[in-house]
Each structure stands twice: as structure tokens, then as C-alpha cells.
Design an enzyme around this catalytic site. Structure first.
Site, short mmCIF file in Angstrom:
data_model
loop_
_atom_site.label_atom_id
_atom_site.label_comp_id
_atom_site.label_asym_id
_atom_site.label_seq_id
_atom_site.Cartn_x
_atom_site.Cartn_y
_atom_site.Cartn_z
N HIS A 101 0.82 -1.32 0.06
CA HIS A 101 0.13 0.06 0.02
C HIS A 101 0.84 1.26 -0.06
O HIS A 101 2.06 1.05 0.35
CB HIS A 101 -0.88 -0.10 1.13
CG HIS A 101 -0.25 0.44 2.44
ND1 HIS A 101 0.59 -0.80 3.02
CD2 HIS A 101 0.21 1.33 3.44
CE1 HIS A 101 1.30 -0.33 4.17
NE2 HIS A 101 0.89 0.85 4.29
N ASP A 103 0.12 5.04 1.87
CA ASP A 103 -0.49 5.50 3.15
C ASP A 103 -1.49 6.30 2.97
O ASP A 103 -1.45 7.18 2.16
CB ASP A 103 0.44 6.08 4.41
CG ASP A 103 1.42 5.06 4.93
OD1 ASP A 103 1.10 3.86 4.99
OD2 ASP A 103 2.57 5.72 5.00
N HIS A 257 4.63 0.31 0.12
CA HIS A 257 5.08 -0.56 1.01
C HIS A 257 4.46 -1.53 1.79
O HIS A 257 3.19 -1.41 1.59
CB HIS A 257 6.09 0.36 2.11
CG HIS A 257 5.11 1.08 2.95
ND1 HIS A 257 4.43 2.29 2.20
CD2 HIS A 257 4.46 1.12 3.94
CE1 HIS A 257 3.56 2.71 3.39
NE2 HIS A 257 3.43 2.03 4.37
N ARG A 272 5.18 6.50 14.22
CA ARG A 272 5.16 7.16 13.01
C ARG A 272 4.65 8.57 13.06
O ARG A 272 3.63 8.95 13.77
CB ARG A 272 4.28 6.35 12.17
CG ARG A 272 4.02 6.76 10.59
CD ARG A 272 2.99 5.94 9.83
NE ARG A 272 1.79 6.24 10.09
CZ ARG A 272 0.57 5.58 9.41
NH1 ARG A 272 0.93 4.59 8.64
NH2 ARG A 272 -0.51 5.79 10.07
FE LIG Z 1 1.80 2.11 5.58
#
Ligand SMILES: [Fe+2]
Length: 281
Positions: A101, A103, A257, A272
Site C-alpha cells: 500500500h 498510506d 510498502h 510514525r
Molecule cells: Fe503504511
């Protein structure tokens, strides 16, 4: 401050660059930030090792590249809306990032990138793989490129968030899935032009892309499946092995990723921060 000269070592022929000689917890000068941005644009993902980074310094580093993006499906699930703690515990049957995917592409202006920091890293397993979507586009035939010209894809979070996705069960990292959750849906060009490099790249992914605009999901499926699989061909990919203190900073426009699920008995905890992007064209 400028620490020392940036030392850039390429990870593969498909992309990825490990940068050494920089301490990202420091206030870096504009020249250094510019070099990191250039490396990101050229190599899709940049990596740093042995960094000591608390939440505030991670956010400060991210802000040098743009505003911090607040993820709509994690808002209110943690103490700080600008941070998502990506946690996998032994026994989890599902985890964040388990399909190829990019993000958060269901929003009108998907994030330009994400900075992921390794806090608790398993001794092996839990690598992240990336796929270069410039290369994925470049090798398509002229006929396919012509056919895709002007086609738009519909992106939705219906498969990965909300109560119907059923993802929270079995997963330590929870997203919003209460009765007030609503689907977010937007369309983007299938072939996107990178706003900084001007290069074309494939912009569809398995987690969010549900079909093509003006077509049914069933009609869309064969071509979409081809493009999704094509985008992950081994020769477009590279793989990062995490250590405590590692950072991966990916260009969410040019790279897809996937987090690998082979962490077995080990915990994996990452922090993140996402950076705002622009409307794909
Ligand atoms: Fe991701």
C-alpha cells in the site's frame, strides 16, 4: 546545525538510500534538509541508523519537510494526534501495513511521506519492503500507458478501517471503528506526476484502491489486479531490516510498502509521523 557531510549509500538498484553522518535529532541547516529531500525524491526512501529520537524531535524533523498530517482513522486513539504508535504483539493475527500500500490514499490530499522510527525491534523479522512506482510505470507498454492516460481510480478506507473492515480484532494497534466512523472516498489519477521530480508513477494500491472512476468494481477488477501485482514485481522492490534506532522516511507518492508479518514471538513497536501532501495530478 550541519553535523558532517551526508554519506549516501544505495540499498538496491530499485531504490532506497541509507544516509549516515547525520543526527536527525539536531536542528539541521537548510542545506542538509535539502540534500535529504533530494535523496528522498531520487531514491523513494531514505534510511538512518542509530538515531536517538523522542516524539518531539521526530515531529520537529518531520516539520522540516511539511506540516504534520493527522490521520483521520487514528485521531483520538492515542495521546498525541500527530503520532501513531504502530505496535505488534506476539499473538496478533492482524497488523498495520499487512498489504502492499501507500498510506492514507483515501483522502483528497494524501500524505507526501512518513517517518517511521524503530523503538522496540525484533531480533529478526518484521522487515519493511518497498516498491518503486516510477519503475512500475516506466516499464509499461506504450499501449498500456495510452490506455491509462486520464483514467482515475477510486480510493476508499472501507477495506482497512471502520467496523465493517473488522481489522481491530486481533490487532494491538487500534483505529477508530465506532458508530460515528464514516468512509472517506476520493479519486486520484492512476498515473500520477510527482510534484517535485515531474516524473510519472503508478498510483494504485491494494489497501485503498477499490476500482476505476465510472466503472463498476467488477469491471475494474481485472485491470486493477494486474496493476497492483505489476507494481510489486521483485525488480521494483527493496527491503529494509530494522534495528532499534533506525528510521525509514518514505516518499508516499513514489513508493508502495508492506510490513512483513514474520515477527513470530517478538514485539515490534514503531513510532510514525506523517507529512502533509498535495492533491495528486
Ligand atoms: Fe503504511
Amino acid at each position: 546545525m550541519r553535523n558532517t557531510r551526508l554519506d549516501i549509500r544505495l540499498l538496491s538498484g530499485a531504490g532506497g538510500a541509507e544516509i549516515s553522518g547525520v543526527d536527525v535529532a539536531q536542528d539541521l541547516d537548510d542545506g542538509t534538509i535539502g540534500e535529504i529531500r533530494d535523496a528522498l525524491n531520487e531514491h523513494c526512501v531514505v534510511f538512518f541508523r542509530d538515531q536517538e529520537l523522542d516524539s518531539e524531535r521526530q515531529k520537529a524533523f518531520a516539520r522540516r519537510f511539511g506540516e504534520i498530517f493527522i490521520h483521520p482513522n487514528y485521531r483520538g486513539t492515542g495521546d498525541d494526534p500527530e503520532i501513531v504508535m504502530v505496535r505488534r504483539e506476539p499473538g496478533d493475527t492482524s497488523y498495520v501495513g499487512e498489504d502492499w500500500h501507500a498510506d492514507t490514499t483515501m483522502v483528497a490530499e494524501p500524505p507526501m511521506g512518513a517517518i517511521l522510527y524503530g523503538i522496540d525491534v525484533p531480533p529478526y523479522g518484521g522487515d519493511t519492503m518497498f516498491a518503486n512506482q516510477y519503475l512500475a510505470y516506466d516499464v509499461l507498454s506504450d499501449g498500456m500507458k495510452r490506455m491509462l492516460d486520464g483514467v482515475r481510480a477510486v480510493h476508499s478506507d472501507i477495506m482497512v478501517a471502520g467496523p465493517q473492515a473488522g481489522k481491530n480484532k486481533g490487532r494491538s494497534t487500534k483505529h477508530r471503528d465506532g458508530p460515528d466512523w464514516r468512509e472517506t472516498r476520493n479519486s486520484h489519477p492512476v498515473v500520477r506526476t510527482h510534484p517535485e521530480t515531474g516524473r510519472k508513477m503508478l498510483f494504485v494500491n491494494a489497501s485503498y484502491t477499490v476500482g476505476f472512476e465510472g466503472m463498476t468494481e467488477k469491471e475494474s477488477r481485472p485491470l486493477l489486479d494486474f496493476l497492483l501485482e505489476h507494481g510489486n514485481r521483485p525488480e521494483f522492490t527493496f527491503r529494509f531490516r530494522w534495528e532499534k534506532g533506525s528510521i525509514a522516511f518514505w516518499d508516499n507518492r513514489s513508493a508502495k510498502h508492506i510490513a512483513l508479518g514474520d515477527t513470530g514471538p517478538f514485539r515490534r513497536l514503531m513510532r510514525r509521523v506523517q507529512i502533509c501532501g498535495d492533491r495528486p495530478v
